[in-house]
Design an enzyme around this catalytic site. Structure first.
Site, PDB file in Angstrom:
ATOM      1  CE  LYS A 286      23.950 136.371 -43.629  1.00  0.00           C
ATOM      2  NZ  LYS A 286      25.373 137.098 -42.993  1.00  0.00           N
ATOM      3  N   GLY A 345      30.372 146.740 -50.508  1.00  0.00           N
ATOM      4  CA  GLY A 345      29.391 145.687 -50.792  1.00  0.00           C
ATOM      5  C   GLY A 345      28.205 146.011 -50.964  1.00  0.00           C
ATOM      6  CB  ALA A 430      31.747 140.805 -42.750  1.00  0.00           C
TER       7      ALA A 430
END
Length: 473
Positions: A286, A345, A430
């Site tokens: 990403k 994260g 998520a």
């Protein structure tokens, strides 16, 4: 492109049972006879029946036949005499062997095959021209993909055969080769093989008939079909193939969405940029994808994270639909102004979650296993950071998991102890496969309000699909 069901029965009873089950199909059926211990071709080929391809492959070619050349010739000759629609003969048996079979062939068409169980060589065109000299009606070149870009070698070969007006079946085996089984029709493949079930696959990377026919509509893919897909590693758990293909079908768009299992992003992008129309981007690309696009929207520009790429008039534009989706879900569930937020994260998803929460006035802390990675993101976003070892010192109103912990197939199931959770805390995970992760299970049992990864996936996918559809119109 035709779809051919491939079966590998171990007995005549098994073969007849499978053929009976699909007696009303209009598709071709390949019968791998090399595993039938009590083979009776007369019974197998008696009419009425479906159109069949008879294949008798040696062990070195992925089959079970261990007999002599004379036995092979006798078996295939009998299949011709009994008017099998097709017989599959390996090129390795020799051009003279194939020509002898052709001299007997009347209605039966011969497929001249080559299998490489180890790799996809660059010189396939030379092999293809050698095979043409046998005079067979159809040719088949099957290789093994060790990288996603190996499929492009197959696609180029198929385009050459289309120019030659020559019927060619070609694809790659293995997980990296799945896309060639689906997309063959765009480049001119004569047919693709499908298994009846996941458990009955006759080759590595084979796709089920239901998936090829009803998910990808592979038999309808043609030269004009637009290609979209997910770029990531891993990609098996993604639900995007179901979401986007269903939408394309509903809107009657000539487009398909597939999974690209990518090892080297730069090599993938340079190899496929001419044939792709749009991409979803997932871990671990990403952030690195940003360097390969020509333009970015304001969200990507500010955050440095991109999850969607659209090609417009040859220009690749990067977007971030995750950010808008996260903001929407947070605003729906909580007023963040002045709230304490912990984001677990140090990857692109966690960074996007932290950015979204800060845009809404929260006090945000990045928590990672690696202090330097957490610090790097915190400096970029101007927020707090710490490691998982210090998690107990935090008392957030909102906890967001941007890691893959808890995903099906992940080694780790939990990233925080249940004791860390408090009643009325909001917990946002998520991960969407499974929908209710171990973290969300613990949160629900504690009395927390939960936001699932599936909600995030569906929200961002709707935004993404609009970009895909608008690029087609």
């Amino acid at each position: 492109m035709k779809i051919c069901l491939s079966i590998a029965p171990n007995s005549m009873q098994d073969a007849i049972s499978k053929l009976k089950k699909y007696r009303h199909t209009s598709e071709l059926i390949e019968v791998r006879i090399d595993g039938i211990h009590d083979l009776n071709l007369k019974q197998l080929l008696q009419q009425p029946r479906q159109k069949l391809i008879i294949t008798n492959r040696r062990k070195t070619e992925g089959g079970k036949f261990s007999g002599s050349a004379n036995q092979q010739y006798k078996t295939l000759s009998e299949a011709i005499r009994l008017e099998a629609e097709y017989i599959d003969v390996e090129f390795s048996w020799g051009a003279e062997f194939i020509r002898r079979l052709l001299s007997q062939s009347n209605a039966t068409k011969i497929i001249c095959s080559h299998h490489n169980l180890k790799k996809t060589p660059n010189n396939l065109e030379s092999l293809y021209h050698q095979m043409l000299k046998t005079g067979a009606q159809i040719f088949k070149i099957i290789t093994t993909a060790n990288d996603i870009t190996d499929n492009k070698i197959i696609f180029d070969l198929l385009e050459q055969s289309r120019k030659d007006k020559q019927k060619l079946i070609a694809h790659c085996m293995g997980e990296e080769g799945i896309i060639s089984r689906i997309l063959g029709g765009k480049f001119g493949s004569y047919l693709t093989y499908a298994s009846i079930t996941e458990e009955s696959k006759t080759a590595d990377g084979q796709v089920t008939y239901d998936e090829l026919k009803n998910l990808y509509h592979a038999d309808q893919i043609n030269k004009q079909t637009r290609i979209f897909g997910l770029v990531g590693n891993p990609v098996k758990q993604s639900q995007g193939i179901y979401f986007h293909n269903k939408l394309f079908s509903k809107k009657q768009l000539n487009a398909v969405y597939i999974n690209f299992l990518v090892g080297d992003l730069e090599r993938f992008f340079s190899t496929f940029r001419d044939i792709i129309s749009g991409l979803s981007i997932t871990m671990p690309f990403k952030e690195t994808i940003v360097t390969f696009v020509d333009q970015v929207d304001s969200n990507v520009s500010e955050l440095g994270v991109c999850n969607t790429v659209i090609k417009q008039k040859g220009t690749f534009i990067g977007y971030n639909t995750d950010l808008q989706a996260i903001i929407t879900l947070l605003m729906k569930n909580v007023s963040l102004k002045g709230k304490k937020v912990v984001v677990l994260g140090t990857g692109a998803t966690a960074k996007t979650m932290a950015f979204a929460s800060m845009l809404n006035g929260s006090k945000t802390t990045i928590v990672g296993r690696n202090l330097e990675k957490a610090k790097k993101i915190a400096i970029e976003l101007d927020c707090e950071y710490t490691t998982l070892d210090n998690l107990h010192s935090l008392c957030p109103d909102l906890l967001m998991n941007g890691t893959s912990v808890g995903m099906n197939g992940s080694d780790r199931k939990r990233i925080v102890p249940k004791s860390f959770l408090r009643k009325n805390m909001i917990v946002f995970d998520a991960v969407y496969n499974p929908v209710t992760t171990p973290l969300l299970q613990d949160a629900a049992q504690t009395g927390c309000k939960i936001i699932t990864g599936l909600e995030l996936f569906e929200k961002q996918a709707k935004l993404q699909s609009k970009l895909f559809v608008d690029s087609i119109k």
